[in-house]
Structure formats: C-alpha cells, structure tokens
Design an enzyme around this catalytic site. Structure first.
Site, mmCIF file in Angstrom:
data_model
loop_
_atom_site.group_PDB
_atom_site.id
_atom_site.type_symbol
_atom_site.label_atom_id
_atom_site.label_comp_id
_atom_site.label_asym_id
_atom_site.label_seq_id
_atom_site.Cartn_x
_atom_site.Cartn_y
_atom_site.Cartn_z
ATOM 1 N N CYS C 86 36.236 46.710 39.314
ATOM 2 C CA CYS C 86 35.985 46.234 40.677
ATOM 3 C C CYS C 86 36.972 46.858 41.654
ATOM 4 O O CYS C 86 36.957 48.058 41.865
ATOM 5 C CB CYS C 86 36.013 44.701 40.700
ATOM 6 N N HIS C 203 32.319 42.955 36.065
ATOM 7 C CA HIS C 203 33.533 42.360 35.492
ATOM 8 C C HIS C 203 33.338 41.994 34.026
ATOM 9 O O HIS C 203 32.943 40.858 33.728
ATOM 10 C CB HIS C 203 33.876 41.073 36.253
ATOM 11 N N GLU C 205 35.471 41.136 31.955
ATOM 12 C CA GLU C 205 36.366 40.032 31.579
ATOM 13 C C GLU C 205 35.737 38.682 31.917
ATOM 14 O O GLU C 205 36.185 37.646 31.451
ATOM 15 C CB GLU C 205 37.738 40.198 32.241
#
Lengths: 79, 749, 228
Positions: C86, C203, C205
């Site tokens: 990002c 993302h 994560e």
C-alpha cells in the site's frame, strides 16, 4: 527571492480530478470548458539568493521532491 | 493591554451569551467586575456545551453506577469499563453537528479528531471508531434541498475518512439515517473506543504543586474562536458568516501526538493529560486544576502561536485543533521533551501547578485573569427548564396506519421500495470510504447489527452498535428513548455479546422551548428505564442542544452507543450462511406500523403510535441470544428493525456481498394485516438461522423463554415469504446495494 | 528469517505486519525507526502501509528521503528482499526501487473492501508458494492505488514478467468491473527486474488469519520464508 512552482499531471496521464471538475462545470452550464487539468501550486521564500542560483535550486527541488517526474511536470516563476 | 481597557457593557455581555443573572454570579465569584478575558473564559465554560447547565438536571436521572464501571460519566474525558483480565476500554460518543453544518469535511474530520484525543489522553490506544450520521433527504422533493444535503453527506463522509484513515484507526460502522427534520442541521455523532491495561489509565488532573504544565501540539491560531459558545446558538442563516469558527484538522500531526503520548505514558513522569477541545486552553486548565483540587498558572506569552498579535482573550478561547495540556512531574520535563522530539513534536512549558486554587493567566508575567478554578469549572448555573407536552403529539399518535392500506399496492414493489430507501439501504457507499480493517482486529465488518473487534492476545472481542430511531422519539420520546437503548443492546446481543455499558449523545432543539425540554426529559426517562433493565449504565457522552434550522427543531435524537463483550468464541454475523439452515423468528409480530419506515417511504407519513417495548421481554430475548451464541448454535442473527420482518429476511439473504442466498419462509399471520405482517416494526424480534442438526437443542433453549416460530429454510436464489413476497435475491440485492450510490453519483445540476 | 518493519511518522499498518510475521508465522521481527541506517541484520524489509508524513505533497514522496530508505536501497542492491504494501508500494515507486507511479483512484474516493487478485507469476520470492492463476481474496484500503506506467515501462514489465498480481473477479477474470481503482491493465502488484523487490496495493497482512475472514494473504509471507 520568491518562487512560485506549478505542478500538474503530464498530458499523457489521465487526470480524474480534472475530469470530474470539467463534468461538474459542464453540468452547471459552463459548456465552453474543453479541458480541466488540476495541479498543485507551491510558494517558496528563498531569502536573499541570486537568480541563477535560485533557478538551479528550484529545478533540483522540483525534480527531487516537489514533482514526481514519472507522472508530473512542473514550471516555476521567480521574482 | 487592549483587553483590559474595554468596558464591559450589557451589549458585550449579551454577545457572550451570558445572561445578566449569570453575570451577577460571575461578579460574586470574583468579588469584582470581570475584565473581557475573564468574561470570555466564563462564557465558554458556562456554555451548554461545557457546563450542561440546561440538561444537568435531567441527566442525573441516568444510571451511572455499575460493577464494571471504573470511571463514571462526567468524571473524566471518557468513561472506562473493565472487561476483565486486566484490560479496560475507554469510550465515548460526541457531537460535532454545528461545525459539520457549516463546513462538512472539516467539521466531521475535527469531530473525529476530538473524540480520539479524548480517548488517548486517558492512556488508551484508540482501536475503533463509529459514527451516527443524520441528514435531510437525498431525494429531490419540493421544498427540500437535496443537492445541498448530498454536498453535506459527501463532505461529512470524506472528512471522517480523511481523519480516521490517516490516523490508522478503523471506522468499523455506525448508522446513517435520513429524515427531513435534519435538513440544514445534519447530526454528526462520532464514537471512539480505546483499549488499555487497567493500570495505564491516566487522569486529567493537575496535581503536585510546582509540577510543570506543558503545551503540546499545534500552534494556536484564531480558529474556532468561541466555538463552544457558537455550538450553543441556534443555527441561523447568519451562521454561514461565522465561518472562521470552523477549525481545520491535521490527522498526521495527531497520529504523531498519539504515538508520542502513549510512549510518554509508559514512563511514569506524567501527572495528567487533557485534550484542548471545546474552549481550548481555558477548559483544559481550569478542569485539570479543579479535578486535582489545585490551582494552575500559565503565561500566554509562552503559548506557541500561529498568528501574530493575538491577545490573551483569543489565546484562551481559541479552538485550534491537535493541542493538549500535559502535567509533568517536576524535574522530569527533559524526559518528556526527548520523546516529543523523537516524534518531531514541539512542547512548551507554559506554567505550573499551584496550591491556591486559582486559574491564573499571565501575559509576560502580568496577570490578566484570575478566577477560582473549581467555581469556574463546576459551579455553572443549573437551570430547571419549563416543560410541556408538544401540541402535535396527540394528533400524530392518533393516526391509524390502516387508513392508508387501500393504497399499498403490490407488496413485492413495497419491499423493493423499502430496500431502496436510504435509511434502510446498504451503507456500503459510506463505509467503503472508511478504512474499517486497519489494525487487523475487525472480525465483524460494517453491515451487521453490531460491528466486532477482537482484542489481540486475549479471547475477548468487543461488539459495538450505535443506534437511534428518532422518528419513534418524535412520536413518543419516552418509548423512543427506551427503544434506542433496547435496539442497541439487541444489536450487540445478536453478535453474541453481553451488553456492558452505554455512551450517549443527546441531540435536541432549543431547550428554552418547553416542548423541546419535555422531549429531552421523556427521552432520558425512557433511556433510564432501559439502561436499568439491561444493567448497562451510562459511562459518558455529551449533549447537543439548539439543533434547529429555519423550519424548526430536529426530531429528538438520543443517539446510543452500546458496547458489549464476547469471550472465548467467534462473533455472530447477520446474514444467512448455508443452504438448508433452519430459519426461526424470535418474538411476536403485532399490528404496529405507527412511525414505521413503511409509512415514511410509501406514503411520506410520519405519524401513528410507534411500537411499544416490553423491557422484560427485551431482556429475556438478549439473554437467550447470548445463550444460543455461547453454545455455538447461531449461524446468523439479525434484528427486525426499520422495515420489519420482510426487510430483516431480505437483508439476511443479501448482505453478504458476493455470497447472497435465498430463503423460503412461511409464517403464521394470525389476524395481522399483510402490511403489518411484513413491515410492522414490533420490537424484540430477531431472525436467526441454525443448523438443522441443532434444531432440537435450540428449541429447548428458546421454549421456556420466548415466543418463537420455525418459519423456513435458507436456500435457492429467491426470497419467498408466504404467498405475499417472491423475488430473486439478485433483484433485492441490487435495489438495496445501489440505493445510496445511485442517488449520490448522479451529476449534480 | 529476520524481518524489519520500517516505521515512518504516519505509518499505521506497521503493527499489523509485525503481528503476522511475529505472532502468526513466529518469525524474528523488529520495528525499524525511519531514522535508522543500520539494517544489515535483516533478510527482508517490510515497508508497511499508512499515511507516511500524512501523504502530504504526494503519497510516499517525503518518506523516501528518510535516512532508512538509503539503507533499503543498498539492501535491495545486495539482492535482499523488500516488500512494500500500500503506502509502502507508493514509497518504493517514489524512491525508484520500482517503476511507475500510483495515481488517485478513478472514483476519486478512498476504497476499503475485499477484492480478488490473480497471481500472474510464481517465479518470485514472494509468490513461489502460491499456485499460478490462483485467485486470492485480499482487502484493499487506499485512495491512490491507480497504477500508472508509460508504454515503454509497461512493455518492459510484461517482457520481464514483473507483473505479479492483477485485480480480477471471483472467477479470476480481469476487466473493468473487477478493477477497483482504474489501474493500468488491472495491475495490483509488481516486482523489480531482479525480482527481489515487490510492491502491491492489497494488504496480505489483513488476510492472514481465519478470524479476519480470509487467509489468502499468508501465502505471500510463506513464500518469503522459503528463502531459507
């Protein structure tokens, strides 16, 4: 010495913000607007500095930080 | 000094919204005439926003005590609730209505900024935001200004996104409600919740004589001059000219403040911290001193200033954003400054804690204001306002919805129309602009009855819902206040959480109008009774009065933020999961269409007696939901609210984007009209789905407690309800999902 | 493996990346303050998401001048791994570690939602444990993720198989409706020519634990672990 820096997206890069503003203007009846390009305007106070030196510095500032030359172009005025 | 030479005239006093009797009180406290700076200081501290002078008398009706409550309402910047195993949560909801009406983007952004500061100055790391937003209608209609309302909605949502996203705190949901009473006076109620270990909570206290008073954050400018008193005036056409009263937020700076403050609190050099919110430096200095039973002395010349030529009056009343007051133990200032420098922040020592109980303001060593801190902070006058049942009420309540049934038309079309109504429709257009996943804790995303965040490193999750049906409150403030609390509690229980505590934002019109004051009092009485039944004390909140536009007052809106706790299991979401799951309706449907979204959407009628709520039934239902969730029986649970059973079933089918699924349902209708059977908003009803293998065990749990009916099965790609409704889920989904988008994304002419 | 998660003023996905690496995958992981220059002990540097320097001027424009970025440059030159997610991707393009730039989303709005991305190439340290053409459900959350490169750069990216992930629909088909932000050729993530620097807008994560509704992102981190 004061510098005024103008940063805009390159002609080849789509400017969605400019496009949205153009559409808004045209829906308000401003049909004469053919194109809108949005950009940034930056004022810098360089203090006491010689013009040629100022020019050099400003150009370098633009290339390094103020503009991203992958997508943006810049111009400046000194006075 | 210019501020000292101006004579205080009745005109100047009136301009400060200070009454002559209040002025008399000020003179008594000081033992002399105040100067202009002192008058300014009193005017902001004694505004409704800071002093609750008009509402205190009725706010005391709300229950504030509870076994989990560690910091009670009014004691600190936010309430603190114990969630066990050494963890606590701090949370609060606060309004930023007037600034958002004038400048929606910055108004909403700074509203979020302010509530976040309230949380992290207590030592809790903010982990979630929510917002309750109310606007006029976004459909063009004669006499309404939909274009302006859309401008407000666009700006408010972008402002909330701007601040929360940049801070890296997820905005995990909330509510968006549309009604013409909010036209020109939108409500922006921002909720934030933070997490801390019990011992990490700090107080906003100035203690220890000689300790240093540090000013941290942005420099002070002339922005938001007297914003607190500004928020307590009726919003008139002239407010447009008050533009300078709007502040500009800097979420990046605040992110640095957040990290620096939390790092600083890990050392033990902090005595107290307070945000400079409404009434800025004035409020933070006198309140910290009052809480610490001390005095405080500052020199405004030491206050970092963004503009030149500012006088003490302006510095004391400025509401520049991203500033806070930090009281540091004597001799430890360097430790604090080192941390601030790491985060590129500037802190200035502007004064010290004193022992004489005075809030003393100096300029270059010369005293310009001297006021007893405690009296200023705590002794604002309290008014008992006149109250009177509103004229409109009896007539509005006596309206019989049945008189309109001949015009209902096709029921499928009615359902689609309701799903397309912005109040009911999916709020995707709004919450997709919020980063609702950052911090990787959001286990129930926006769109379910409550949103849920997990607490990493524990087996706990916190469920949050913000809610209020203000139409009910308009038609019956007592019942409406009760329902606001009950629905928020039910939402939280639908996720499997035990409701713990309430924060509230009381948005009303001008309290000098006896009818409005009556609305306020009745709403609070309703809230009180519900909070007592659910054992969910009020841990904090705020009051926003004078919400008026040229057409009159807003509908009474006691917004409820309910927080609940889940331990040791996954949360429950609201949408159907699997073909073959059995659908059960908990609770009983009655002929209750008064104040319903059905009447508002189909007939543009806001009348009738709103649904009645039996608190005992409501509590039983919540307990049952929690028990079912504990056993792992709930595949889904969705509250029947606006739009009734039909909308609840439709939403259960369609709200899981990309995984929509149908249902076939047959319900006993008793003697209900078709309209009421489908769209009645009878309270304490929940649609659940369960695995058929668990059905027997589920029924055993339900039977002794709640009236219920097994109404059908999940599956297929259509929603069928008796012989009345039959529609492809794709059609329902499209109407519901695009309702706001299609209205917002048409070119504004 | 030893991971360093860079923290700029305004980073806000730093804790999320740290959590996955340290607690979900059990790797040795440190936060690296942006003023740090010594990063030689790390095998992989993570440039996380957020709003470094408030995204003022341009996203990533100011962060790239942080002292740590010089070291990251050298770290990459040595062939060690860098992943930018990002805002991290934006910083990597600003600093020239990856080609192209990220423009404002076509809708001009910040978008946070789950999207699908298709793995275009598995010949990289970041995708080697994922099947080619696999469709991963991973969230995006950005206002400026609209990937842009000029024609020559794009040709280069294709020629060298540097496009690692593209936005697609559930079935793996790319196209305008499955492209959330208007990215050129639906590009969601690219690597450099040496294939040791990877930047992506989604993302991973946020999609590495069951509780969060998707574990499709973990494959990217697990691929990195295969380095050993």
């Amino acid at each position: 010495m004061k510098a005024k820096v103008y940063v805009t997206l390159k002609k080849s890069v789509l400017d969605p913000q400019g496009k949205a503003v153009q559409q808004a203007l045209s829906s308000m009846g401003f049909n004469e607007v053919k194109d809108v390009r949005m950009g940034k305007y930056i004022e810098l106070d360089l203090g006491a500095i010689e013009k040629t030196q100022a020019e050099q510095k400003i150009k370098s500032m633009c290339e390094k930080l103020l503009a991203n030359t992958v997508i943006e172009e810049f111009r400046y005025e000194l006075n | 000094m210019p501020t000292q030479t101006i004579e205080i005239t009745p005109d100047i006093i009136a301009k400060h919204n200070v009454t002559m009797s209040e002025y008399g009180e000020i003179k008594k406290i000081l033992g002399r005439e105040p100067n202009l700076t002192e008058l300014g200081i009193f005017s902001v501290m004694w505004s409704e926003h800071c002093s609750y002078k008009n509402s205190k008398n009725v706010l005391k009706l709300l229950p504030k005590e509870g076994k989990r409550i560690l910091v009670k309402a009014g004691e600190e910047n936010a309430g603190v609730v114990d969630i066990g195993d050494g963890y606590v949560i701090a949370f609060k909801i606060e309004s930023h209505n007037h600034p958002s009406a004038i400048e929606p983007f910055q108004g909403a952004a700074t509203g979020v900024g302010g509530i976040l500061r309230d949380i992290f100055t207590m030592g809790a790391r903010p982990i979630a935001c929510m917002d309750s937003l109310r606007f006029g209608k976004i459909d063009s209609a004669p006499g309404s200004d939909a274009a302006h309302t859309k401008h407000l909605l666009t700006g408010v949502v972008a402002g909330i996104a701007h601040y929360g996203n940049c801070m890296g705190i997820p905005t995990i949901g909330g509510e968006v409600y549309f009604d013409e009473s909010y036209e020109g006076n939108p409500l922006v109620n921002a909720f934030a919740l933070g997490l801390a270990k019990k011992e990490e909570i700090v107080k906003a206290k100035a203690e220890g004589i000689g300790n240093a008073v540090l000013y941290l954050g942005a420099a002070t400018g002339r922005d938001g001059m007297g914003g607190a008193s500004f928020a307590s005036k009726d919003l008139t056409e002239e407010s447009q000219k008050d533009r300078p009263a709007v502040q500009v937020g800097d979420p990046f700076l605040q992110k640095l403040l957040l990290e620096a403050v939390l790092e600083l609190l890990k050392t033990d050099c902090v005595v107290g911290i307070q945000d400079m919110g409404a009434a800025g430096l004035t409020c933070s200095t006198c309140e910290t001193a009052s809480r610490g039973n001390t005095g405080i002395e500052i020199d405004v010349a030491q206050v970092p200033q963004r503009e030149t030529g500012m006088v003490p009056y302006e510095i004391m009343l400025s509401e520049s954003q991203e500033r806070m007051l930090v009281i540091i133990k004597k001799g430890r200032e360097h430790e604090a400054k080192r941390i601030f420098e790491k985060w590129d922040l500037h802190a200035e020592e502007i004064g010290k804690v004193t022992g004489d109980g005075m809030m003393r303001v100096k300029e270059n060593g010369v005293t310009v204001s001297e006021i007893p801190a405690k009296r200023l902070a705590d002794d604002a006058p309290v008014y008992v306002r006149e109250e009177k049942e509103p004229e409109y009420l009896k007539k509005a309540q006596s309206f019989d919805p049945k008189t309109l049934f001949s015009k209902t038309g096709d029921l499928n079309a009615a359902l689609l129309k309701l799903l397309d109504s912005p109040t009911i429709a999916s709020k995707e257009w709004v919450y997709e602009q919020y980063d609702h996943m950052v911090r990787t804790n959001t286990t129930v995303l926006p769109g379910s009855d409550a949103s849920v965040i997990r607490i990493k490193g524990t087996n706990k999750s916190v469920a949050i819902s913000v809610d209020c049906n203000s139409t009910y409150c308009y038609l019956d403030p007592y019942e409406g206040g009760k329902i606001a609390v009950a629905e928020a509690a039910r939402n939280v229980a639908c996720s499997g959480a035990e409701p713990l505590s309430v924060t509230n934002c009381l948005n009303f019109g001008n309290p000098h109008n006896p009818e409005i004051f009556w609305q306020l009092k009745k709403s609070i009485e309703g809230m009180r009774d519900a909070c007592l039944m659910f054992d969910t004390p009020v841990s904090g909140g705020n009051v926003s009065l004078y919400n008026q536009n040229p057409k009159g007052a807003i509908d009474p809106t006691p917004t409820i933020g309910m927080v609940g706790l889940i331990e040791g299991r996954d949360p429950v979401t609201s949408f159907f999961k699997k073909e073959g799951d059995v659908i059960i309706l908990l609770g009983k449907t009655k002929e209750e269409l008064g104040g319903s979204e059905f009447l508002k959407t189909l007939f543009n009628v806001k009348s009738g007696l709103p649904p009645r709520l039996d608190l005992k039934e409501a509590k039983k239902l919540n307990d049952l939901l929690i028990a079912l969730a504990k056993k792992g029986f709930l595949k889904s649970a969705h509250d029947c609210a606006e739009g009734g059973l039909a909308v609840a079933l439709a939403e259960s089918c369609i709200s899981n984007r990309g995984r929509e699924i149908g249902a076939v349902v047959n319900v006993t209708t008793d003697h209900l009209s078709n309209e009421a059977f489908l769209f009645s908003e009878s309270q304490s009803r929940v649609v659940i789905s369960v695995d058929p293998a668990n059905l027997k065990a589920v029924e055993e749990l339900i039977k002794p407690n709640i009236q219920y009916e097994i109404i059908g099965k999940v599956g297929g790609d259509r929603l069928q309800i008796n012989k009345l409704i039959e529609a492809p889920v794709a059609v329902l989904s499209h109407a519901w999902r695009n309702a706001i988008k299609r209205r917002m994304e048409v070119a504004t002419a | 493996m030893k991971f360093g998660v860079v923290v700029f003023p305004g980073s806000n996905c730093d804790h999320d990346c740290y959590h996955v690496l340290k607690h979900v995958l059990g790797q040795e992981t440190d936060f690296v303050w942006h003023k740090e220059r010594e990063i030689s002990k790390y095998d992989c540097i993570v440039v996380p998401g957020g709003f470094s320097y408030g995204d003022y001027l341009r996203t990533g424009a100011i962060a790239r001048f942080s002292p740590v970025m010089e070291s990251v440059q050298k770290h990459a030159e040595k062939g060690k791994l860098v992943i930018g997610i990002c805002n991290g991707f934006q910083i990597l393009t600003e600093s020239g570690l990856l080609p192209g730039a990220l423009l404002r989303n076509r809708s001009l709005k910040f978008i946070c939602r789950n999207v699908n991305i298709r793995v275009e190439n598995t010949d990289s340290p970041f995708t080697r444990k994922i099947n080619k053409s696999a469709v991963l459900k991973i969230p995006i959350a950005h206002g400026e993720g609209n990937y842009y490169a000029d024609e020559a750069t794009l040709a280069d990216l294709k020629k060298n198989d540097q496009i690692l992930v593209r936005y697609c629909d559930e079935k793996g088909l790319t196209g305008d409706t499955a492209n959330p932000n208007g990215s050129l050729e639906s590009i969601a993530g690219i690597c450099n020519k040496k294939r040791n620097v990877f930047g992506l807008m989604p993302h991973p994560e946020r999609a590495s634990e069951r509780e969060l509704g998707s574990v499709d992102g973990i494959g990217i981190f697990k691929s990195i672990l295969e380095m050993n």
